[in-house]
Design a protein around this motif. Structure first.
Motif, PDB file in Angstrom:
ATOM      1  N   LYS A 179       0.989  -0.670   0.132  1.00 50.61           N
ATOM      2  CA  LYS A 179      -0.249   0.201  -0.001  1.00 50.61           C
ATOM      3  C   LYS A 179       0.499   1.531   0.043  1.00 50.61           C
ATOM      4  O   LYS A 179       0.699   2.300  -0.812  1.00 50.61           O
ATOM      5  CB  LYS A 179      -0.750  -0.070   1.437  1.00 50.61           C
TER       6      LYS A 179
ATOM      7  N   LEU B 290     -11.417  -6.155  10.025  1.00 56.80           N
ATOM      8  CA  LEU B 290     -11.570  -5.410   8.984  1.00 56.80           C
ATOM      9  C   LEU B 290     -11.323  -5.868   7.167  1.00 56.80           C
ATOM     10  O   LEU B 290     -11.157  -5.504   6.522  1.00 56.80           O
ATOM     11  CB  LEU B 290     -10.857  -3.606   8.841  1.00 56.80           C
ATOM     12  N   GLU B 291     -10.374  -6.040   7.435  1.00 58.86           N
ATOM     13  CA  GLU B 291      -9.310  -6.772   6.227  1.00 58.86           C
ATOM     14  C   GLU B 291     -10.545  -7.390   5.303  1.00 58.86           C
ATOM     15  O   GLU B 291     -10.526  -7.894   4.352  1.00 58.86           O
ATOM     16  CB  GLU B 291      -8.155  -7.538   6.452  1.00 58.86           C
TER      17      GLU B 291
ATOM     18  N   GLN C 209     -13.566  -5.664   3.593  1.00 66.54           N
ATOM     19  CA  GLN C 209     -13.517  -5.448   2.926  1.00 66.54           C
ATOM     20  C   GLN C 209     -13.597  -6.573   1.770  1.00 66.54           C
ATOM     21  O   GLN C 209     -13.417  -6.062   0.813  1.00 66.54           O
ATOM     22  CB  GLN C 209     -11.954  -4.308   3.376  1.00 66.54           C
ATOM     23  N   GLN C 210     -12.483  -7.323   1.954  1.00 67.91           N
ATOM     24  CA  GLN C 210     -12.189  -8.408   0.647  1.00 67.91           C
ATOM     25  C   GLN C 210     -13.259  -9.241   0.521  1.00 67.91           C
ATOM     26  O   GLN C 210     -14.355  -9.199  -0.439  1.00 67.91           O
ATOM     27  CB  GLN C 210     -11.483  -9.313   1.483  1.00 67.91           C
TER      28      GLN C 210
ATOM     29  N   GLU D 271     -16.898  -7.361   0.945  1.00 66.70           N
ATOM     30  CA  GLU D 271     -17.943  -6.594   0.408  1.00 66.70           C
ATOM     31  C   GLU D 271     -17.009  -6.593  -1.084  1.00 66.70           C
ATOM     32  O   GLU D 271     -17.865  -6.312  -1.632  1.00 66.70           O
ATOM     33  CB  GLU D 271     -16.837  -5.182   1.039  1.00 66.70           C
ATOM     34  N   LYS D 272     -15.700  -6.390  -1.485  1.00 67.90           N
ATOM     35  CA  LYS D 272     -15.740  -6.463  -2.831  1.00 67.90           C
ATOM     36  C   LYS D 272     -15.508  -7.559  -3.559  1.00 67.90           C
ATOM     37  O   LYS D 272     -15.990  -7.159  -4.666  1.00 67.90           O
ATOM     38  CB  LYS D 272     -13.455  -6.433  -2.898  1.00 67.90           C
TER      39      LYS D 272
END
Length: 1887
Positions: A1053, A1588-1589, A1592-1593, A1595-1596
């Motif tokens: 990142k 959280l990660e 996010q994954q 949701e993606k």
């Protein structure tokens, strides 16, 4: 041999059965033909008989079922069938060629309108041929399966027969046993003659036995030879070691069977011994026969298995799957080997039994002379022996057969093994090649990796050098502070070690608990095991019954294993393919890496140039730093001296403390001396002890109990120590396991890195593919634009090529930029990963160091414990010795006094440690008092030892924690109490007080034991605590791994964000600096707290040793340390200020970085604008592409519509022509039809105008049916009105003239219509041609696009290859240059040698000349001597010699000069080359000089700057040094003042220290709490980040899945919309057609009314015509009667030629038909055929074709066309039917048979009619009526000779005739062999 004989018999039976089946098939065919003729006669429909393929299939099935020659005949028969099928295929292909030829000729001759119809016809024929071919393939597969089934049936029959034979043998054996028993009962006395006969028979039998043994030996020899062959095969099968594991299981089973057989034998032997000798013989022969039968059975089973495998091999030879079956064969061969070994064992047993039989036979001889009663039994025995010998012979024959079969199997096996070896060699070669390729690739990869690593290492070294130069500055400042901190760290380590020991004790406790739990679990498992064993025992009893099931299961398991092996093989093949793919990918990746490496090299060269400049600048800084370093080193030396002085002071304080303790010990010794004196005074009071002996007895018992408990406790202590050692070993094992896990994790990390690299490379390839796609789309759009412009071709092509090249250049530039960015990104990632790896390694090393420290501490603790135990043991021994002495004294006293106490004293001997009780039991004599004094002295010595231990413990206090110090102080207090108790006891004068004192001592010892136990428990607690810490360490390692993964993600990142995050970096640096400052503050606080703790420790130690006094020196030292700490704090603050200055410098640098960031952001904005533009262009392109696609779809729809309209026009044309044909014969029937035909022509015109809707067709059909009905009625009326024809003949002539004129008019109209149709056809053709040309242009453009794409990809690949080639060529050029130089040197050397050789040659030639001249001179001399002239000759000779010598010298000089010249030339050339090199070098050196001058100027400038900066720094540092010195002086003064004040402030400091210690404890607790909270927060933070990660994954993933779903839905909706649009268009067309049909229907109703009026008029005319018809019919009947008995020549010719065209299987049918035509009987024909089947050779084929008058021109269906081989008999039957049924009316065609215009079937039928045939029908229309040629009378059925319009296929076979347009034709159907003609007709009608 019997098995072979049986097989031959079976084959004979099979041949008989085949002959019968053929006869039955012939009868069936005859019956079917008869039945079909009946059906055709009744129904009026031409019935199609069952296709002859049915009979053919039956015969083949029969052959499949009854063909028993399956050993090797299967393969041959299947090969023959394959040959047959290939022949049929070739025949079909020839037919296809023939049809094509006909189509071409018809195209050449016929009109343009007939092309499409002929193409459709040919397509239908091709489809039929394909269907037939597929049917034949299916039949072939079916036959193969049938063959397999038949073979399985044969096997089952053989096994069944074998079982039956075995059962017969068993029955015979039972009968013989019964006979034996009966014979035994009925023994009668017989004559001596019988005995003699018996002896003879016995001798005969013995001879036969000898022969049988010889035969058995021969068999054994054969088996040995077979074994040798097998051993050779086994050597070849070394590869099959894996299969031996499976065979081991089978071996075990066989061993079990052998053991069971042995047990049976052992049972049988005693049983045989008990019975009589004769019975034993029988019983031994029986088992031998049974064993032989078993052997035969086993061999037969092996044979059957081998046959099965041979079949499988034959089947799999076709599929190329030999490998698996070879494995199976080898398995079975191994099984056969085992069976052979078993046979050998059984044969050995047979030999042993035969020897036994011989021995028994001799016994029988001796008994025969004595016993006369055994004659009857011997007769029975003889019979039995003969029977058994027969059985033996049979078994021997069977064995011979089996051996022969085994030999065959061996041959096959050898062939298979050879094939396997070849395959293995090929595979090994392939593998070697693959390995070589892989190794080469690996080498290339490794080389490239090395290059990358070298580049990375260079970069890392440069960065490290910069870092080292920075760190040296920081280290020089920090070294002074580190020296001060090392001492404090050592003290911290001592405290940490103590804590770790406590933790280890706690861990030990936990491990004990876990051990106990494990033991309990083990007990539970053992109980469960015992239960399971019981269950197994019960199951084993049950399993004896279910052994058969078990065997089946074993077989299944073996099959499963075989499947698994096949799967493994397939997987290995897949792996090989995958490896090849991977190798290809690696090659591509290598090429990419080479490009990247070249770019990196360029970058590195630039960076190296920059770094050289930087390094030169840095060198100046380093020199300045060295000067500063030397100054700092001087300061360090001073600081070290001060430290040494401080350490000396500390040692002095320690010595003072030890002196104080020694003083306290001396006081204690004085007290002891006082006590001894008091003891001597109290000697007189000992006499009272005798009175208290009784009381002491009770006390004795209590002490015994105490001692026993103490012993038990000691045992427990030893156990605990052992357990601790065990736990330590376990900890070591766990640490090793942890290390292994760490290694695994590191390997996993490496794998992850590799995977990441591969994924990134795949992403790159994807991106490049996407870009190529976009560019290809752009090219497509450009091409379309070019098409729309329709500009000249040459110019756009050049433009396109230029644009394509430009786009390619742009693409390559973009790829280059991307690659550069990716390289930078990867370099950053590599650096980060290297740093993380280094950190990991450091943490691992730290953990290892900590573990080593723990081990060292543990070993020290163990050593101290062992020392303590040894000391305790010595004390106990000394006490035991004193007790024994006292006991001896007491025994001497008690011999006079009491006998009761003896038992008690014996108990004291056993238990020991009874000093007190012993000292209470003395007399008042002096000896006893002296002994007491000795005991007291020993006690005092023990007290001294204890005091010494106390001193050692006080020394250990400095190392141990405060808890242990407190416990030891308690122990010391207890000892002080004991001393006080001794004082009191000595001071007191009474004996009871001594007793009390002794009891107190006992209690004190018990207390000591408890304390030791407490210490041990604490140690265990520490152990457990260490365990928990170990687990925590494990958690930390896991957390670190998670953190590593997170760091890697964050690195990725950060690398993306790095361009826009310069300020963030600056902030992070400030935060890191602030963190460092905070940590330093925390360290200062910890140091102050440690100072306070040290003060408290000193206080406690002083209070314990001295009652109220405190050493002033210690406090002074503490105050000095505090002042030093304050100084350090000040230094830290100064360092803080320095850090702040560095932060400010960083801010300045950050400002520069921000400016660079702004520039980068501007570039990014420009790039984003470009991206937006590209996206807009891309969207525009996509829209245009979609528009083009919609246009294409519209074009396709228009095409479909045009084709549809063309099809409708063709249908209408065919309909019109058909109607014209129908109308023309109707006109010939009478004059009354004229007006009707005119009306029909008008209707035809209206049909053409209105395009013939469906309703019109239906009405026309109805009208046709009505007309047919009227025609029939008119024909009936014609019979009646035959009389009135003569009268109305004149009227008819007039009407004929009228009708002729009307027909002419109709023909003219018809010609006009045909012209219009032709014009329309031409228009349609033009349009279709245009469409085709457009399609061709489009396909050409697409092909050009594809070619351009391929060219682009090829160019890219070529560029890569060329770059690689250039690199290689450079290397090769260098090598060539080197070799050329070497060659030049060699060449020069060779030239020199050549010169030398040439010189040598010249010298030799000169010598030769001189020798010749000498010879001549000698000859002259000889001659002159003869003449007497010697003197002159001598002179001449001397002159010659001198001349020769001169010439030799001259030649040598000349040669030397030549050599010197050539050498000079060579040297000149070399000097010239060197001069050129020197000039080049001079140029280079001049360039380098100029560059170095510039560089020197720059470096001088930089040096001057650095020198100025260094001077400034020196001034600053000197100021700092002066300040520090001042501070040191002030601090020393302050220390002296503080030492004076310390004595006054002692009391206040004590109070402050107590308060501070409390505060310290509280703060320590708070710290621990806060640390735990921090850990928890860190864990929770990490967990939250992970969650959280994950969110996010997820949701993606959800968004992507939903997007894909939406896209799919949109695509589906678009498809639906397009379909609906198409449907709408078709519905609108249908609406228009329906409207047109309604209009035409209204017209038709009007026309029908007119036609009804015309029909009434025609009826009147028909009555007149009917009379004429009757006369014509009579004439025709006469003609028929005259021609019935004659045979037509054309018919016989066609029969003759058709015989040769028919297949061989059906020629006998042709001959039978010939015979039936010629009048020969069926029986005579069958005799002729049976006598010589090939007698009548190939003849009579194609007899139904041709143009003779007597042959009916029968139209055929499409399904009959393909059956040229099989339909001969059916055609002839139909011919006979037409001959035999002259008067049947024409058949009706139902309404359902006629299809509407739009139906597909109708279209096919109409289009399948060739145009040439239509022409012929038109020419015949005047002569023919509407008649079915199948069933019409001969005159109607036989046409005139066909015109030439039919082409070359006209006079040929009937199947090649065109289809009649009168009858409706049907679509082709694949007819199965089982279907009858009726079923076929039904299917056709359903369609």
């Amino acid at each position: 041999m019997s098995y072979r004989n049986q097989l031959q018999q079976k084959e004979v039976e099979i041949s008989h059965l085949k002959a019968r089946q053929i006869a039955l098939q012939d009868q069936l065919l005859k019956l079917q033909s008869a039945a079909q003729s009946v059906i055709s006669g009744a129904g009026g429909v031409p019935a199609t008989t069952a296709s002859p393929s049915f009979g053919y299939g039956l015969s083949h099935h029969a052959s499949a079922f009854h063909d028993d020659d399956m050993d090797f005949g299967d393969i041959i028969s299947s090969q023959r069938e394959i040959n047959r099928l290939s022949n049929e295929v070739s025949r079909l292909e020839s037919e296809v060629g023939h049809w094509r030829h006909i189509a071409q000729t018809s195209k050449a001759q016929g009109s343009d309108s007939s092309d499409q119809s002929e193409i459709c016809k040919l397509q239908n024929i091709i489809k039929e041929l394909k269907q037939n071919r597929s049917q034949e393939i299916d039949n072939h597969q079916h036959e193969m399966s049938v063959l397999q089934n038949a073979h399985q049936q044969k096997l089952t029959e053989i096994t069944r027969r074998h079982r039956e034979e075995l059962s017969d043998y068993e029955e015979r054996i039972e009968e013989l046993e019964d006979l034996l028993q009966e014979g035994g009962s009925g023994i009668a006395v017989t004559d001596h003659s019988k005995i003699h006969e018996m002896q003879k028979t016995i001798q005969v039998l013995q001879a036969e036995k000898v022969e049988s043994t010889k035969k058995i030996e021969e068999l054994e020899d054969k088996i040995k030879s077979i074994n040798k062959k097998l051993s050779s095969a086994e050597n070849d099968r070394g590869v099959l070691k894996k299969d031996q594991e499976r065979l081991s299981v089978e071996n075990r089973q066989l061993l079990e069977e052998c053991e069971s057989l042995k047990l049976e034998c052992s049972k049988l032997q005693p049983y045989a011994a008990k019975q009589s000798d004769t019975v034993t013989e029988k019983e031994r022969i029986l088992p031998h026969s049974s064993s032989v039968e078993e052997e035969v059975f086993r061999l037969q089973q092996a044979l059957s298995d081998a046959e099965n495998e041979i079949k499988r091999l034959s089947n799999l030879n076709q599929d190329n799957n030999l490998a698996e079956d070879n494995l199976k064969l080898k398995m079975h061969v191994q099984v056969l080997e085992k069976e052979n070994s078993l046979l050998n064992q059984e044969k050995e047993e047979l030999q042993i039994s035969l020897s036994k039989l011989n021995n028994e036979y001799e016994v029988i001889k001796s008994t025969a002379a004595r016993d006369m009663d055994l004659d009857s039994e011997l007769c029975d025995l003889r019979r039995n022996l003969e029977a058994k010998e027969q059985e033996l012979n049979q078994s021997i024959t069977e064995k011979e057969i089996l051996i022969a079969e085994l030999e065959e199997l061996d041959k096959q096996n050898q062939e298979a093994t050879k094939h396997m070896i070849l395959i293995k060699d090929q595979l090994s070669k392939q593998e070697n090649e693959g390995d070589n390729v892989i190794s080469k690739l690996k080498k290339d990869l490794n080389d490239e990796k090395k290059r990358v690593h070298q580049l990375e290492n260079d970069k890392m070294n440069i960065t490290k050098e910069l870092d080292v130069q920075k760190e040296k500055l920081i280290q020089s400042e920090l070294v002074v502070s580190d020296l001060h901190l090392t001492k404090q760290k050592l003290e911290d380590k001592v405290a940490d070690l103590v804590d770790q020991l406590n933790k280890l004790h706690t861990k030990n406790l936990n491990i004990q608990k876990e051990n106990f739990e494990l033991q309990e679990s083990i007990k539970q498992k053992e109980e469960e095991l015992s239960r399971v064993r019981d269950e197994l025992i019960t199951q084993s009893l049950l399993n004896r019954d279910s052994n058969s099931n078990f065997k089946d299961d074993l077989l299944k398991e073996r099959e499963a294993e075989v499947r698994n092996l096949r799967q493994n093989l397939s997987e290995i093949e897949q792996l090989n393919e995958n490896l090849k793919k991977v190798a290809f990918d690696l090659k591509m990746e290598n090429e990419k890496l080479n490009l990247a490496c070249e770019n990196v090299r360029h970058q590195l060269e630039e960076s190296i140039a920059d770094n050289n400049q930087i390094s030169q600048e840095k060198n100046a800084i380093v020199e300045a730093l060295k000067i500063e370093k030397e100054q700092l080193d001087a300061e360090l030396c001073r600081a070290e001296k001060r430290l040494l002085e401080e350490t000396n002071k500390y040692e002095q304080t320690m010595e003072e403390l030890s002196n104080a303790r020694n003083l306290s010990i001396s006081d204690l010794q004085l007290d002891h001396e006082h006590l001894i004196k008091l003891n001597q005074e109290k000697d007189f009071e000992i006499a009272e002890l005798k009175k208290n002996i009784k009381q002491m007895d009770a006390d004795h018992k209590e002490t015994k109990k105490m001692l026993s408990s103490s012993l038990e406790e000691q045992k427990q202590l030893t156990q605990l120590v052992n357990e601790n050692e065990i736990f330590i070993e376990k900890l070591k094992e766990r640490s090793s396991e942890l290390q292994e896990e760490l290694d695994k994790y590191t390997q996993a990390l490496r794998k992850n890195d590799i995977l990441r690299q591969t994924i990134e490379e795949k992403d790159r390839s994807l991106g490049s593919m996407k870009e190529e796609n976009n560019h290809l789309k752009e090219e497509l759009e450009r091409l379309r634009e070019q098409q729309s412009r329709a500009a000249p071709v040459a110019e756009p092509k050049t433009l396109d090529s230029i644009t394509e090249l430009e786009s390619e250049v742009n693409q390559l530039n973009i790829l280059k930029d991307n690659l550069k960015e990716e390289i930078k990104h990867h370099q950053k990632i590599i650096e980060d990963q290297n740093q993380s790896k280094i950190q990991l390694l450091q943490s691992l090393q730290e953990q290892k160091k900590e573990m080593d420290e723990f081990r060292y501490q543990h070993e020290q603790m163990n050593a101290t414990h062992t020392q303590l135990f040894l000391e305790k043991d010595e004390e106990i021994k000394s006490l035991q010795k004193t007790i024994e002495q006292i006991k001896t004294q007491l025994h001497e006293e008690r011999q006079d006094v009491q006998t009761e106490n003896s038992v008690i004293f014996q108990e004291t001997k056993v238990q020991g440690l009874n000093i007190e009780n012993g000292s209470e039991k003395h007399d008042l004599s002096k000896a006893e008092t002296e002994r007491l004094v000795k005991g007291i002295k020993e006690r005092e010595l023990e007290i001294k030892l204890l005091n010494e231990k106390n001193i050692s413990l006080t020394k250990q206090i400095d190392q141990l924690s405060r808890d242990e110090v407190g416990k030891l102080t308690q122990i010391i207090q207890q000892k002080d109490l004991e001393i006080q108790a001794l004082h009191a006891r000595i001071s007191t004068a009474s004996y009871p007080q001594d007793v009390v004192y002794l009891q107190q001592q006992l209690q004190a010892y018990a207390m000591e034991r408890e304390q030791v136990l407490a210490v041990l428990s604490e140690k265990t607690r520490e152990n457990s605590h260490l365990k928990t810490e170990y687990h925590k360490m494990m958690d930390i390692v896991a957390a670190k791994e998670a953190a590593l993964n997170k760091l890697q993600d964050e690195n990725k990142k950060l690398s993306t964000r790095f361009e826009s995050s310069g300020q963030d970096m600056f902030r992070e640096t400030i935060q890191n600096l602030s963190r460092i400052i905070r940590e330093k503050d925390i360290e200062i606080d910890a140091l102050s707290q440690k100072c306070q703790t040290l003060l408290t420790v000193l206080q406690t130690s002083n209070t314990e040793n001295e009652v109220g006094g405190v050493n002033s020196n210690q406090f002074e030292e503490l105050l000095q340390e505090r002042d030093k700490l304050k100084q350090q704090v000040k230094k830290m603050e100064e360092w803080k200020q320095q850090v702040m200055t560095t932060v400010q410098n960083m801010q300045h640098e950050s400002a520069q970085l921000q400016e660079e960031l702004h520039q980068l952001q501007a570039q990014v904005l420009v790039d984003s604008d470009n991206n937006c533009k590209l996206q807009v262009n891309y969207t525009g392109l996509i829209q245009s592409y979609e528009q083009n696609e919609t246009k294409l779809k519209n074009f396709g729809q228009e095409l479909a519509q045009v084709q549809h309209s063309i099809g409708q026009l063709c249908n209408t044309k065919d309909l019109l022509l058909g109607k014209l044909d129908i109308i023309s014969p109707q006109l010939s029937s009478g004059s009354s039809l004229t007006s009707q035909s005119a009306e029909s022509l008008r209707t035809i015109k209206s049909d053409v105008l209105s395009e013939s809707s469906k309703q019109e067709i239906e009405e026309l059909r109805k009208s046709l049916q009505e007309k047919d009905a009227t025609i029939r009625t008119l024909q009936e009326n014609n019979h009646r009105l035959s009389d009135s024809i003569a009268a109305s003949s004149e009227l008819e002539r007039k009407e004929h003239e009228q009708t002729d004129s009307e027909i002419k008019q109709l023909k003219e109209k018809q010609d006009i219509l045909q012209m219009s149709l032709k014009e329309k056809d031409l228009l349609i053709k033009a349009k279709s041609d245009q469409l085709l040309s457009l399609n061709e242009n489009f396909t050409n453009k697409v092909n050009e696009n594809e070619l351009l794409r391929q060219a682009v990809t090829n160019l890219k690949e070529r560029t890569l290859i060329l770059e690689m080639d250039i690199c290689k060529l450079k290397g090769e050029n260098e090598k060539i240059i080197e070799t050329s130089r070497e060659k030049e040197t060699e060449y020069q050397a060779l030239q020199e040698t050549n010169m030398k050789f040439s010189m040598m040659l010249r010298e030799k030639e000169f010598e030769c000349h001189s020798l010749k001249e000498k010879a001549l001179a000698f000859e002259h001399l000889l001659k002159e001597k003869e003449q007497g002239k010697t003197g002159e000759l001598n002179q001449l000779l001397n002159a010659v010699k001198s001349m020769q010598e001169k010439t030799v010298i001259f030649q040598q000089e000349r040669d030397q000069v030549m050599l010197a010249l050539k050498q000079k030339q060579m040297e000149n050339t070399a000097v010239q080359n060197e001069v050129q090199h020197l000039r080049d070098k001079e140029l280079r050196l001049n360039q380098e000089l100029e560059r170095l001058r510039n560089h020197l100027l720059e470096s001088e400038d930089s040096y001057t700057r650095e020198v100025l900066a260094a001077e400034d720094r020196e001034a600053k540092l000197r100021k700092k040094v002066t300040v520090l010195e001042e501070k040191l002086v002030s601090s020393s003064n302050a220390m002296e003042n503080a030492s004076h004040q310390a004595s006054l402030q002692v009391e206040s400091l004590q109070e402050q220290l107590n308060v501070a210690s409390k505060q310290r404890d509280e703060t320590a607790l708070q710290l621990s709490m806060s640390q735990e909270q921090v850990k928890q927060y860190a864990l929770s933070l990490s967990n939250l980040q992970m969650v959280l990660e994950h969110f996010q994954q997820e949701e993606k993933a959800m968004y992507s899945a939903e997007l894909e779903k939406h896209k799919q839905l949109v695509a589906e909706w678009k498809k639906k919309a397009e379909n609906l649009e198409g449907k709408l268009v078709s519905l609108q067309e249908r609406l228009d057609e329906a409207n047109a049909a309604l209009d035409s229907a209204s017209r038709l109703t009007e026309q029908l009314d007119l036609k009804e009026e015309q029909v009434e008029e025609l009826k009147k005319q028909n009555e007149l015509r009917q009379e004429m018809l009757d006369d014509v019919q009579k004439k025709l009947m006469n003609l028929v009667n005259s021609t019935e008995g004659k045979v037509d020549k054309v018919l016989m010719r066609n029969l003759f030629t058709g015989h040769f065209h028919t297949p061989k299987n059906q020629r006998h049918e042709v001959l039978r038909l010939m015979g039936s035509i010629l009048g020969i009987k069926k029986e005579e024909m069958e005799q002729l055929l049976n006598e010589d089947q090939g007698g009548v050779t190939k003849w009579m084929t194609g007899w139904l074709g041709g143009g003779s008058k007597s042959v009916p021109n029968t139209p055929l269906r499409p399904n009959q066309q393909s059956l040229l081989n099989s339909s001969f008999s059916e055609l002839f039957v139909k011919f006979l039917e037409t001959e035999s049924h002259p008067s049947i009316p024409p058949p009706k065609l139902s309404v359902h048979d006629m299809k509407p215009l739009d139906s597909p079937g109708r279209r096919k039928l109409d289009t399948s009619v060739p145009g040439s045939f239509k022409d012929t029908t038109e020419s015949r229309s005047g002569r023919r009526t509407d008649v079915n040629p199948f069933l019409a009378p001969r005159s109607a059925a036989v046409p005139l000779i066909n015109p030439a319009g039919l082409g070359p296929g006209g006079p040929g076979h009937l199947l090649l005739k065109p289809i009649s347009d009168v009858l409706p034709t049907f679509t082709p159907l694949p007819v199965l062999p089982d279907n009858s003609a009726g079923v076929v007709l039904k299917d056709l009608l359903k369609q």
